[in-house]
Design a protein around this motif. Structure first.
Motif: not given
Length: 116
Positions: A4-7, A102-105, A107-116
Motif C-alpha cells: 500500500f501507498t499512503y492512504v 489500494s484495496v484491503k479485505i 474479515g468479510d469487508e472490502v475497503f478501497v483506499g483514496f489519497l484525498d
C-alpha cells in the motif's frame, strides 16, 4: 497481498460476498467510478478505474479477467483494450493507462483506499 501507498481515506465498498467470483463490481466515490475486482482464481482483489480510457465508457467492472504470463489483466469487453491489474498499464502497447487504488479485505469487508 499488495503493498500500500499512503492512504488518507478507506471507504467500505461492501462485503466480500457482494462481489462475484472472478468478476467485478462498481462503486462511486466523489466523481470517480471504481471497479472492484475479485480475482478469486489468483486469490487477489483489485480496485481500478472503471472507465476504459479508450472511449471513457464505464465498462471495466464487467471486463474479462485473465493473465498475460504472470501479469493479471483485465480487458474491456467493449473495446478489447487490455490493462495490467498490477499497475494499470496498457498491455496492448497504447499510451492509455488506468488509475489504481489500494484495496484491503478485513474479515468479510472490502475497503478501497483514496489519497484525498
Amino acid at each position: 497481498m499488495i503493498a500500500f501507498t499512503y492512504v488518507k481515506t478507506w471507504l467500505k465498498a461492501g462485503k466480500t460476498s457482494d462481489f462475484p467470483s472472478n468478476r467485478g463490481g462498481c462503486l462511486k466515490y466523489k466523481d470517480k467510478q471504481i471497479a472492484i475486482i475479485n480475482f478469486e482464481r489468483k486469490k487477489e482483489w483489485y480496485a481500478r478505474q472503471n472507465a476504459c480510457p479508450h472511449k471513457m465508457k464505464m465498462a471495466l467492472s464487467r471486463g474479462m479477467l485473465g493473465s498475460m504470463g504472470d501479469i493479471p489483466k483485465i480487458s474491456c469487453h467493449l473495446h478489447k483494450r487490455t490493462f495490467s491489474l498490477v499497475d494499470g498499464t496498457n498491455l496492448n502497447g497504447d499510451d492509455l493507462k488506468i488509475a489504481t487504488y489500494s484495496v484491503k479485505i478485513v474479515g468479510d469487508e472490502v475497503f478501497v483506499g483514496f489519497l484525498d
